[in-house]
Scaffold this motif. Structure first.
Motif, PDB file in Angstrom:
ATOM      1  N   GLY A 225       0.780  -1.227   0.000  1.00  0.00           N
ATOM      2  CA  GLY A 225       0.000   0.000   0.000  1.00  0.00           C
ATOM      3  C   GLY A 225       0.809   1.272   0.000  1.00  0.00           C
ATOM      4  O   GLY A 225       0.267   2.350   0.270  1.00  0.00           O
ATOM      5  N   GLU A 226       2.104   1.181  -0.311  1.00  0.00           N
ATOM      6  CA  GLU A 226       2.918   2.396  -0.352  1.00  0.00           C
ATOM      7  C   GLU A 226       2.458   3.312  -1.483  1.00  0.00           C
ATOM      8  O   GLU A 226       2.209   2.851  -2.594  1.00  0.00           O
ATOM      9  CB  GLU A 226       4.394   2.045  -0.538  1.00  0.00           C
ATOM     10  CG  GLU A 226       5.040   1.411   0.670  1.00  0.00           C
ATOM     11  CD  GLU A 226       6.538   1.207   0.495  1.00  0.00           C
ATOM     12  OE1 GLU A 226       7.191   0.937   1.514  1.00  0.00           O
ATOM     13  OE2 GLU A 226       7.048   1.321  -0.642  1.00  0.00           O
ATOM     14  N   LEU A 227       2.411   4.589  -1.192  1.00  0.00           N
ATOM     15  CA  LEU A 227       2.114   5.581  -2.222  1.00  0.00           C
ATOM     16  C   LEU A 227       3.381   6.000  -2.947  1.00  0.00           C
ATOM     17  O   LEU A 227       3.357   6.285  -4.147  1.00  0.00           O
ATOM     18  CB  LEU A 227       1.452   6.806  -1.585  1.00  0.00           C
ATOM     19  CG  LEU A 227       0.150   6.551  -0.820  1.00  0.00           C
ATOM     20  CD1 LEU A 227      -0.396   7.857  -0.249  1.00  0.00           C
ATOM     21  CD2 LEU A 227      -0.879   5.859  -1.692  1.00  0.00           C
ATOM     22  N   VAL A 228       4.472   6.081  -2.217  1.00  0.00           N
ATOM     23  CA  VAL A 228       5.784   6.390  -2.780  1.00  0.00           C
ATOM     24  C   VAL A 228       6.735   5.283  -2.333  1.00  0.00           C
ATOM     25  O   VAL A 228       6.835   4.992  -1.139  1.00  0.00           O
ATOM     26  CB  VAL A 228       6.302   7.761  -2.302  1.00  0.00           C
ATOM     27  CG1 VAL A 228       7.732   7.997  -2.800  1.00  0.00           C
ATOM     28  CG2 VAL A 228       5.377   8.874  -2.776  1.00  0.00           C
ATOM     29  N   THR A 229       7.391   4.654  -3.286  1.00  0.00           N
ATOM     30  CA  THR A 229       8.290   3.543  -2.999  1.00  0.00           C
ATOM     31  C   THR A 229       9.703   3.910  -3.414  1.00  0.00           C
ATOM     32  O   THR A 229       9.935   4.280  -4.570  1.00  0.00           O
ATOM     33  CB  THR A 229       7.835   2.274  -3.738  1.00  0.00           C
ATOM     34  OG1 THR A 229       6.540   1.889  -3.262  1.00  0.00           O
ATOM     35  CG2 THR A 229       8.808   1.124  -3.510  1.00  0.00           C
TER      36      THR A 229
END
Length: 267
Positions: A225-229
């Motif tokens: 569920g990361e928005l920015v990886t």
């Protein structure tokens, strides 16, 4: 051969080699049918044939140079018209290590078109169908130089800063409508990017990550569920703190009077 039920169609740009080719492999194995987009038709067809054979998925090669308006328009039309598309991976891009003193401005303009304009137009082409359906995933490949802007060519870094900012805005606009947005920030990755950028030695440097590790980490981030990886960032708290500070600064910009530090008389 895979017999998974289809997850829909994933469109991957810049798919003939490097990061894009690994995304194609991993998404096919996850049950996606594929539309693979790149300029190199020979590589594209070879990859499509291999993945179709290994996974049993439908894999369509779509030859296009997204730096050309006519080719970009063809792909936009496909994204708008194909209701089966459930994922877009905006991976196509070019880079440079040249300074403003040595870089060719026409080449910089072409970089802006591919890294920013094409990515934006493809996102706009697919988003309405995702919103109408209430589901869909857009993965935009940025770069750590979108934050660490001084590391490479300024136009390249600025283009990747755009991708990061664009992702934040997309998340704000689309998250509550069921559309997932992930922005991936690779560090140095061992791909042909460095040959094109003019610094092939970076591919074998000690800090350079393999494309396989990069994509596997990015997909794990998507699953979490990361928005920015940022696969190369070892402590996730560093990003969380930096992002919280950035967002906290925003409300402090809104003042009708300049700061006292400028020494202006205030009525």
């Amino acid at each position: 051969m895979s017999i998974q039920s289809s997850q829909g169609v994933a469109v991957v740009t810049g798919a003939s080699s490097g990061i894009g080719a690994v995304y194609a492999d991993r998404l096919a194995k996850r049950g996606y049918d594929l539309v693979l987009v790149a300029r190199n038709e020979e590589r594209l067809r070879a990859l499509a044939a291999r993945l179709a054979h290994e996974t049993g998925r439908s894999v369509e090669p779509f030859k296009a140079d997204l730096g050309r308006k006519d080719d970009l328009a063809r792909l936009e039309a496909r994204l708008r018209d194909d209701a089966g598309i459930t994922m877009l991976v905006n991976n196509a891009g070019i880079g440079s290590v040249a300074s403003i003193e040595t870089a060719n401005v026409d080449e910089m303009e072409a970089m802006i078109f591919l890294n920013i304009t094409a990515l934006t137009r493809l996102t706009y082409a697919v988003a309405p169908a995702f919103v109408a359906r209430g589901s869909g995933t857009i993965i935009n490949i940025s770069s750590v130089v979108g934050i660490a802007a001084e590391m490479l060519n300024g136009v390249y870094s600025a283009s990747k800063s755009y991708v990061l900012s664009f992702g934040h805005s997309l998340q704000k606009d689309l998250a509550e409508k069921g559309v997932r947005i992930q922005t991936v920030l690779p560090g140095a990755t061992a791909t042909e990017f460095w040959d094109v950028a003019g610094y092939a030695a970076q591919k074998t440097a000690s800090i350079t990550m393999s494309a396989t590790d990069l994509v596997d980490a990015a997909l794990a981030g998507l699953d979490q569920g990361e928005l920015v990886t940022i696969p190369g960032l070892q402590e996730s708290e560093d990003w969380t703190r930096w992002e919280a500070d950035r967002r906290a600064l925003g409300p402090r910009f809104g003042n009708a009077k300049p700061s006292p530090r400028y020494g202006l008389a205030t009525a």
